[in-house]
Design an enzyme around this catalytic site. Structure first.
Site, PDB file in Angstrom:
ATOM      1  N   ASP A  34       0.802  -1.058   0.131  1.00 50.17           N
ATOM      2  CA  ASP A  34      -0.070   0.063  -0.075  1.00 50.17           C
ATOM      3  C   ASP A  34       0.829   1.266  -0.107  1.00 50.17           C
ATOM      4  OD1 ASP A  34      -2.345   1.498   0.253  1.00 50.17           O
ATOM      5  OD2 ASP A  34      -2.728   1.008   2.244  1.00 50.17           O
ATOM      6  N   SER A 117      -3.102  -9.795   2.174  1.00 54.74           N
ATOM      7  CA  SER A 117      -3.256 -10.144   3.570  1.00 54.74           C
ATOM      8  C   SER A 117      -2.067 -11.043   4.162  1.00 54.74           C
ATOM      9  CB  SER A 117      -4.511 -11.250   3.762  1.00 54.74           C
ATOM     10  OG  SER A 117      -5.603 -10.391   3.791  1.00 54.74           O
ATOM     11  N   THR A 118      -1.130 -11.227   3.155  1.00 52.39           N
ATOM     12  CA  THR A 118      -0.062 -12.111   3.696  1.00 52.39           C
ATOM     13  C   THR A 118       1.123 -11.503   4.465  1.00 52.39           C
ATOM     14  OG1 THR A 118       1.299 -12.080   1.744  1.00 52.39           O
ATOM     15  CG2 THR A 118      -0.268 -13.870   1.997  1.00 52.39           C
ATOM     16  N   ALA A 120       1.079  -7.601   6.837  1.00 48.52           N
ATOM     17  CA  ALA A 120       0.669  -7.026   8.023  1.00 48.52           C
ATOM     18  C   ALA A 120      -0.709  -7.677   8.503  1.00 48.52           C
ATOM     19  CB  ALA A 120       0.311  -5.576   7.870  1.00 48.52           C
TER      20      ALA A 120
HETATM   21  N1  APR Z   1       5.321  -5.269  -4.633  1.00 52.27           N
HETATM   22  C1  APR Z   1       4.735  -6.665  -4.427  1.00 52.27           C
HETATM   23  N2  APR Z   1       4.451  -7.126  -3.014  1.00 52.27           N
HETATM   24  C2  APR Z   1       4.888  -6.518  -2.032  1.00 52.27           C
HETATM   25  C3  APR Z   1       5.419  -4.835  -2.341  1.00 52.27           C
HETATM   26  C4  APR Z   1       5.733  -4.596  -3.605  1.00 52.27           C
HETATM   27  N3  APR Z   1       6.219  -3.523  -3.759  1.00 52.27           N
HETATM   28  N4  APR Z   1       5.538  -4.794  -0.742  1.00 52.27           N
HETATM   29  C5  APR Z   1       5.095  -5.546  -0.213  1.00 52.27           C
HETATM   30  N5  APR Z   1       4.777  -6.691  -0.932  1.00 52.27           N
HETATM   31  C6  APR Z   1       4.018  -7.779  -0.337  1.00 52.27           C
HETATM   32  C7  APR Z   1       4.607  -8.230   0.981  1.00 52.27           C
HETATM   33  O1  APR Z   1       5.846  -8.980   0.994  1.00 52.27           O
HETATM   34  C8  APR Z   1       3.417  -9.290   1.299  1.00 52.27           C
HETATM   35  O2  APR Z   1       3.744 -10.640   0.633  1.00 52.27           O
HETATM   36  O3  APR Z   1       2.587  -7.821  -0.515  1.00 52.27           O
HETATM   37  C9  APR Z   1       2.163  -8.560   0.390  1.00 52.27           C
HETATM   38  C10 APR Z   1       1.124  -8.121   1.250  1.00 52.27           C
HETATM   39  O4  APR Z   1       1.640  -7.256   2.437  1.00 52.27           O
HETATM   40  P1  APR Z   1       1.166  -6.108   3.346  1.00 52.27           P
HETATM   41  O5  APR Z   1       1.501  -4.786   2.178  1.00 52.27           O
HETATM   42  O6  APR Z   1       1.526  -5.735   4.625  1.00 52.27           O
HETATM   43  O7  APR Z   1      -0.362  -6.132   3.159  1.00 52.27           O
HETATM   44  P2  APR Z   1      -1.601  -6.956   3.909  1.00 52.27           P
HETATM   45  O8  APR Z   1      -1.080  -8.240   4.621  1.00 52.27           O
HETATM   46  O9  APR Z   1      -2.703  -7.097   3.319  1.00 52.27           O
HETATM   47  O10 APR Z   1      -1.804  -5.699   5.062  1.00 52.27           O
HETATM   48  C11 APR Z   1      -2.727  -4.812   4.770  1.00 52.27           C
HETATM   49  O11 APR Z   1      -0.853  -3.299   5.668  1.00 52.27           O
HETATM   50  O12 APR Z   1       0.011  -1.354   4.674  1.00 52.27           O
HETATM   51  C12 APR Z   1      -0.977  -1.861   5.256  1.00 52.27           C
HETATM   52  O13 APR Z   1      -2.661  -0.292   4.839  1.00 52.27           O
HETATM   53  C13 APR Z   1      -2.385  -1.598   4.482  1.00 52.27           C
HETATM   54  O14 APR Z   1      -3.495  -1.632   6.546  1.00 52.27           O
HETATM   55  C14 APR Z   1      -3.143  -2.418   5.642  1.00 52.27           C
HETATM   56  C15 APR Z   1      -2.439  -3.616   5.876  1.00 52.27           C
END
Ligand code: APR
Length: 166
Positions: A34, A117-118, A120
């Protein structure tokens, strides 16, 4: 005809009609993918997101891509993992289904998903990859949609989980 591919990389750098964001219910930006998407897109993205008035878990919303190479961003909110439950799995399925449905409605032919979701939100990566691939295949096959779907894994561990689903 549809195709599904898997690659390792940074989703913000890739050129697709749409990339999917793993957002939160307030659509107000965050860390992880995000944060990376908002950083690369520029401030216009946050403005448009805030005007949408949020997005419940499992649903999806579409915005423009601003400075990204992608024309659109589809924001979906994955479930926070607490324990193995059908409810959380159904919500994660909804994220993929609703994002793909929005893509169909906007004539999006190439779309990339991160592993929703994988990070945070703590969903175990193996089951999450199974849901991502299974739901996507089912959606594309049942609707006979032509779309190129790419699953973009940030790290090698995540990539292995997707490869195990081929
Ligand atoms: N490109 C591809 N994948 C990525 C990138 C990137 N630039 N950055 C992180 N990821 C991967 C992570 O390694 C993980 O496998 O995206 C996956 C999802 O991780 P998060 O971004 O933490 O998303 P999520 O688990 O759905 O949590 C969402 O985190 O950032 C906050 O606002 C968001 O509160 C929400 C929560």
């Amino acid at each position: 005809m549809y195709s599904i591919q898997i690659l390792q990389g940074d989703i913000t750098r890739l050129e697709f009609d749409a990339i999917v964001n793993a957002a939160n219910e307030r659509l107000n930006g965050g860390d992880g993918v995000d944060g990376a998407i908002h950083l690369a897109a520029g401030p216009g993205l946050l403005q448009e997101c805030l005007a949408l008035g949020g997005c419940p878990t499992g649903e999806a919303r579409l915005t423009k891509g601003y400075s990204l190479k992608a024309k659109y961003v589809i924001h979906t909110v994955g479930p926070v993992w607490f324990e193995e439950s059908d409810h959380e799995s159904r919500l994660l399925e909804n994220c993929y289904r609703n994002s793909l449905q929005l893509a169909v409605e906007h004539d999006i032919r190439t779309i990339a998903f991160p592993a929703i979701s994988t990070g945070a939100y703590g969903f175990p990566p193996g089951p999450a990859a199974r849901i991502a691939m299974g739901t996507t295949r089912e959606f594309l096959e049942s609707g006979n949609h032509s779309m190129e779907v790419t699953f973009v894994c940030f790290d090698e561990g995540s990539l292995r989980h997707y490869e195990a689903q081929i």
